[in-house]
Write an enzyme that holds these catalytic residues in place. Sequence first.
Site, PDB file in Angstrom:
ATOM      1  N   GLU A 284      11.174   4.420   1.548  1.00 30.29           N
ATOM      2  CA  GLU A 284      10.921   5.600   2.395  1.00 30.29           C
ATOM      3  C   GLU A 284      12.153   6.488   2.509  1.00 30.29           C
ATOM      4  O   GLU A 284      12.043   7.683   2.740  1.00 30.29           O
ATOM      5  CB  GLU A 284      10.476   5.161   3.802  1.00 30.29           C
ATOM      6  CG  GLU A 284       8.989   5.331   3.999  1.00 30.29           C
ATOM      7  CD  GLU A 284       8.511   5.069   5.419  1.00 30.29           C
ATOM      8  OE1 GLU A 284       7.304   4.894   5.573  1.00 30.29           O
ATOM      9  OE2 GLU A 284       9.306   5.032   6.376  1.00 30.29           O
ATOM     10  N   HIS A 305       7.759 -17.602 -12.931  1.00 32.42           N
ATOM     11  CA  HIS A 305       6.564 -18.042 -13.642  1.00 32.42           C
ATOM     12  C   HIS A 305       5.476 -16.979 -13.617  1.00 32.42           C
ATOM     13  O   HIS A 305       4.320 -17.270 -13.857  1.00 32.42           O
ATOM     14  CB  HIS A 305       6.065 -19.357 -13.036  1.00 32.42           C
ATOM     15  CG  HIS A 305       7.116 -20.429 -13.122  1.00 32.42           C
ATOM     16  ND1 HIS A 305       7.127 -21.390 -14.099  1.00 32.42           N
ATOM     17  CD2 HIS A 305       8.229 -20.640 -12.378  1.00 32.42           C
ATOM     18  CE1 HIS A 305       8.186 -22.163 -13.939  1.00 32.42           C
ATOM     19  NE2 HIS A 305       8.874 -21.728 -12.901  1.00 32.42           N
ATOM     20  N   LYS A 419      -2.404  10.560   5.739  1.00 27.63           N
ATOM     21  CA  LYS A 419      -2.879  10.633   7.133  1.00 27.63           C
ATOM     22  C   LYS A 419      -3.756  11.856   7.328  1.00 27.63           C
ATOM     23  O   LYS A 419      -4.797  11.798   7.970  1.00 27.63           O
ATOM     24  CB  LYS A 419      -1.681  10.735   8.095  1.00 27.63           C
ATOM     25  CG  LYS A 419      -0.916   9.455   8.266  1.00 27.63           C
ATOM     26  CD  LYS A 419       0.082   9.635   9.414  1.00 27.63           C
ATOM     27  CE  LYS A 419       1.134   8.551   9.401  1.00 27.63           C
ATOM     28  NZ  LYS A 419       2.282   8.885  10.218  1.00 27.63           N
TER      29      LYS A 419
HETATM   30  O1  PA5 Z   1      10.290   4.461   9.099  1.00 27.05           O
HETATM   31  C1  PA5 Z   1       9.396   5.114   9.630  1.00 27.05           C
HETATM   32  O2  PA5 Z   1       9.631   6.116  10.314  1.00 27.05           O
HETATM   33  C2  PA5 Z   1       7.949   4.705   9.503  1.00 27.05           C
HETATM   34  O3  PA5 Z   1       7.773   3.648   8.626  1.00 27.05           O
HETATM   35  C3  PA5 Z   1       7.385   4.308  10.857  1.00 27.05           C
HETATM   36  O4  PA5 Z   1       8.104   3.219  11.362  1.00 27.05           O
HETATM   37  C4  PA5 Z   1       5.900   3.949  10.786  1.00 27.05           C
HETATM   38  O5  PA5 Z   1       5.171   4.989  10.176  1.00 27.05           O
HETATM   39  C5  PA5 Z   1       5.345   3.692  12.173  1.00 27.05           C
HETATM   40  O6  PA5 Z   1       5.540   4.800  12.990  1.00 27.05           O
HETATM   41  P1  PA5 Z   1       5.409   4.727  14.573  1.00 27.05           P
HETATM   42  O7  PA5 Z   1       6.468   3.827  15.091  1.00 27.05           O
HETATM   43  O8  PA5 Z   1       5.601   6.133  15.020  1.00 27.05           O
HETATM   44  O9  PA5 Z   1       4.032   4.197  14.869  1.00 27.05           O
END
Ligand code: PA5
Length: 449
Positions: A284, A305, A419
């Site tokens: 990310e 394996h 989303k």
């Molecule tokens: O690193 C990030 O920002 C994302 O992976 C969030 O942690 C994830 O989308 C969950 O978001 P939230 O804590 O707002 O529910």
Amino acid sequence: MIKLKMPLLAPEVDAAALKAVQPAVRRVVDQLYKGRCPGSDMLGWRDLPLKEDSAELRQIQKLARKIRQKADLFIVVGIGGSYLGARAAIEGLSPALPGNRSGPEILFLGNHLDADYAAELLRYIKGKKYYVNVISKSGTTTEPGIAFRLLLDHLRRTLPAKKVKERVIATTSPVKGALLAMAEEFGFHKFIIPEDVGGRFSVLTPVGLLPMAVAGIDIGKMLKGAAGMARHCSENRTLGKNDALKYAAARHLLYLAGKPIEILGVWNPALLYLAEWWKQLFGESEGKDKKGIFPASVGLTTDLHSLGQYIQDGRRDLFETFLVIDKNRRKVAIPELEGDPDQLGFLAGQQLAFANQQAWRGTMLAHRAGGTPNMTLHIGKRDAFHFGELFYFFEFAVAVSGLLLGVNPFDQPGVEAYKKNMFALLGEPGREEERRALEEQLLKIDDSE
Ligand code: PA5
């Protein structure tokens, strides 16, 4: 302290290449510490372990003690950065077999939308005393939102209102979101995620710390490990003195040398969820603007394996980072077997840890010879202190590595696309036009061969 060894990266990464990249590293580290980099409003993770809030820590520990005494189950509701760090530490540091663990059983919900799993969990919790820790920084994420609805509904149907609020702990933004509003309206116990700490950098906030403490992990020691690493990174800003910088620089050079895929290889099943956390952190943070190393992982020797064949002999666009725990918690000697029917008698009396170590040593050489450069991160012991070091090590490294790549490591604009479509398809009011267009596209797919 965690140690990086990388003698098997040459010819792609050698001393000259590292020397050449040093000025760029110095520049981005300067930006990072001066707060003048892309995403500079999200640098709260950088000094977080150095500013330990001991009142909050005590509050977490006190609540965790109460839950450990009273509960049969503790359900963590969250997704992405709001669950992976806690799970990485819990799986990484607790006994492997559920029957050997102490305190409440820890379950996870809200990290997918599978109806079968949710139904089974709802059946499983019937008649059990459970607490729910709902974690969402935005407070509006769909998966944990739905999961929390299911659990709140279950609590309300089985307990009086006063009891319901005692069973819910909300960990969320201090300023916005539906979860904050609900916590305030219903009077849930509340913990705060600092605004300037992004989800995937939040493992050392209450997001990770409360579930860990409920699992019996010494979170004070974890924060000490992280603080030591934070201090080390701040005081040592050259490649020669800082392995997190060396790791960031090496992977950047490997990427430029035509190796866009990194495989994190863990040699202990306890670290499989740490690898999941690492993939999220790196994927990310770096995968944007059509750039970035693709983070993958393998559990070893298991995957020798399966994916081992590819790593040895497939497309040559990979490199590996091994995570090795130098000191096992327990010793297991390989026994004699009369007559040596399996012809493994030469191993009798050897330690299982020794066999694992030789597997790692042999694999490093074999994969290098096959064209997969690799490096190894040595973690002294599998304990809370070393996990704290490791969490910070990777957070710091990905920040530097992302900045070297020229991206903002602290945002995640790409997560929004699915989303948007999902909400339109689910019938969110105001999105009727989008929904019609998407349904038309999907109809063509459904009708095609
Ligand atoms: O690193 C990030 O920002 C994302 O992976 C969030 O942690 C994830 O989308 C969950 O978001 P939230 O804590 O707002 O529910």
